[in-house]
Motif scaffolding. Structure first.
Motif, short mmCIF file in Angstrom:
data_model
loop_
_atom_site.label_atom_id
_atom_site.label_comp_id
_atom_site.label_asym_id
_atom_site.label_seq_id
_atom_site.Cartn_x
_atom_site.Cartn_y
_atom_site.Cartn_z
N GLY A 154 64.40 -38.44 -6.26
CA GLY A 154 63.01 -37.91 -6.33
C GLY A 154 62.60 -37.43 -5.07
O GLY A 154 62.09 -36.58 -5.25
N PRO A 155 62.35 -38.33 -4.31
CA PRO A 155 61.83 -37.98 -2.94
C PRO A 155 62.56 -36.80 -2.28
O PRO A 155 61.91 -36.15 -1.48
CB PRO A 155 62.09 -39.15 -2.11
CG PRO A 155 62.07 -40.30 -3.06
CD PRO A 155 62.84 -39.87 -4.32
N VAL A 156 63.73 -36.68 -2.58
CA VAL A 156 64.68 -35.85 -1.69
C VAL A 156 64.25 -34.54 -2.30
O VAL A 156 64.11 -33.36 -1.51
CB VAL A 156 66.15 -36.12 -1.92
CG1 VAL A 156 67.14 -34.76 -1.49
CG2 VAL A 156 66.69 -37.35 -1.07
N LEU A 157 64.27 -34.23 -3.66
CA LEU A 157 63.81 -33.19 -3.94
C LEU A 157 62.34 -32.71 -4.09
O LEU A 157 61.95 -31.64 -3.50
CB LEU A 157 64.07 -33.05 -5.55
CG LEU A 157 65.45 -33.17 -6.18
CD1 LEU A 157 65.73 -33.26 -7.66
CD2 LEU A 157 66.48 -31.90 -5.52
N GLY A 158 61.34 -33.78 -3.97
CA GLY A 158 60.25 -33.57 -3.60
C GLY A 158 59.96 -33.02 -1.97
O GLY A 158 59.13 -31.98 -1.83
N ASN A 159 60.62 -33.50 -1.26
CA ASN A 159 60.55 -33.07 0.19
C ASN A 159 61.14 -31.74 0.21
O ASN A 159 60.55 -30.82 1.02
CB ASN A 159 61.53 -34.13 1.22
CG ASN A 159 60.94 -35.49 1.28
OD1 ASN A 159 59.65 -35.39 1.12
ND2 ASN A 159 61.69 -36.30 1.88
N PHE A 160 62.10 -31.35 -0.54
CA PHE A 160 62.82 -30.16 -0.56
C PHE A 160 61.76 -28.94 -1.00
O PHE A 160 61.45 -28.00 -0.34
CB PHE A 160 64.02 -29.99 -1.28
CG PHE A 160 64.61 -28.43 -1.43
CD1 PHE A 160 65.08 -28.16 -0.10
CD2 PHE A 160 64.57 -27.71 -2.63
CE1 PHE A 160 65.90 -26.64 -0.10
CE2 PHE A 160 65.35 -26.56 -2.29
CZ PHE A 160 65.80 -25.96 -1.37
N VAL A 161 61.02 -29.25 -2.22
CA VAL A 161 59.90 -28.34 -2.54
C VAL A 161 59.02 -28.25 -1.60
O VAL A 161 58.56 -26.96 -1.44
CB VAL A 161 59.57 -28.90 -4.09
CG1 VAL A 161 58.33 -28.34 -4.52
CG2 VAL A 161 60.67 -29.01 -5.00
N THR A 162 58.63 -29.36 -0.90
CA THR A 162 57.48 -29.32 0.02
C THR A 162 57.82 -28.24 1.12
O THR A 162 57.03 -27.33 1.54
CB THR A 162 57.09 -30.36 0.48
OG1 THR A 162 56.49 -31.28 -0.73
CG2 THR A 162 55.99 -30.39 1.51
N CYS A 164 59.87 -26.03 0.93
CA CYS A 164 60.14 -24.56 0.49
C CYS A 164 58.64 -23.68 0.40
O CYS A 164 58.69 -22.75 0.71
CB CYS A 164 60.69 -24.42 -0.85
SG CYS A 164 62.42 -24.91 -1.08
N LYS A 165 57.56 -24.63 -0.02
CA LYS A 165 56.37 -24.32 -0.29
C LYS A 165 55.99 -23.77 1.27
O LYS A 165 55.14 -22.96 1.42
CB LYS A 165 55.45 -25.28 -0.95
CG LYS A 165 55.81 -25.17 -2.41
CD LYS A 165 54.89 -26.21 -3.11
CE LYS A 165 55.21 -26.30 -4.66
NZ LYS A 165 54.60 -27.12 -5.45
N GLY A 166 56.25 -24.95 2.07
CA GLY A 166 55.85 -24.63 3.41
C GLY A 166 56.29 -23.44 4.16
O GLY A 166 55.75 -22.64 5.09
N LYS A 167 57.43 -22.71 3.60
CA LYS A 167 58.14 -21.64 4.20
C LYS A 167 57.53 -20.44 3.26
O LYS A 167 57.98 -19.22 3.42
CB LYS A 167 59.54 -21.54 3.95
CG LYS A 167 60.20 -22.56 4.95
CD LYS A 167 59.98 -21.91 6.50
CE LYS A 167 60.87 -23.32 7.25
NZ LYS A 167 60.70 -22.86 8.84
#
Length: 174
Positions: A154-162, A164-167
């Motif tokens: 859950g946290p890994v995917l959350g960090n990845f989504v964040t 992605c949005k940051g880029k």
């Protein structure tokens, strides 16, 4: 003694790990030697064939024999004899191309020396124990993974989504 699907998977994993760590593996373009094919068939039989055949038998043939026995009370011995002397030999013959496919894959990736070493491992007390114990080890490991992975990922995917949005990437929903 049925080794189980997971022993075969574990054996394949062991083989893959040995291949990945070895610069001696045969190229997949080189034709395997007859000796390599012989050794590879022995390996396929040791780690895959019985497991695969047991799965297919359990899923298809055993229910058939159960139903035949139920439909023919008092003739259970006849059904067992037909299973043992008619169906099983034909089944093994039909499975031969599948086992050969495994053997071809092993022989394409491993040298004769590597195949011999792998078979020697399975002949050792540790290798025999691995084949015997691996289904239970894999079952317990899979159960633990299923319990832990949702919280861990859950946290890994959350960090990845964040990230992605940051880029500036659009993250699809669902």
């Amino acid at each position: 003694m049925r080794k189980g699907l997971f022993a075969g998977v574990a054996g394949l994993c062991l083989v893959v790990m040995m291949w990945a760590g070895s610069g001696l593996a045969q190229s997949s373009t080189a034709a395997p030697t007859p000796k390599a094919l012989e050794l590879a068939r022995a390996l396929a039989d040791r780690v895959n064939a019985d497991d695969l055949m047991q799965q297919v038998l359990g899923a298809t043939v055993q229910p058939l024999t159960f139903n035949l026995k139920a439909a023919n009370p008092g003739r259970e011995a006849d059904v067992d004899a037909l299973f043992e002397h008619t169906l099983l030999p034909d089944f093994r013959k039909a499975m031969a191309p599948v086992i050969d496919g495994y053997a071809q894959a092993y022989a394409a990736r491993f040298t004769e020396a590597e195949l011999s070493a792998i078979l020697a491992f399975y002949d050792s007390p540790a290798g025999a124990k691995m084949l015997k114990e691996m289904p239970g080890v894999q079952q317990r490991g899979r159960a633990r993974a299923q319990a832990v992975l949702p919280q861990a990922l859950g946290p890994v995917l959350g960090n990845f989504v964040t990230a992605c949005k940051g880029k500036g990437l659009v993250v699809p929903q669902g």
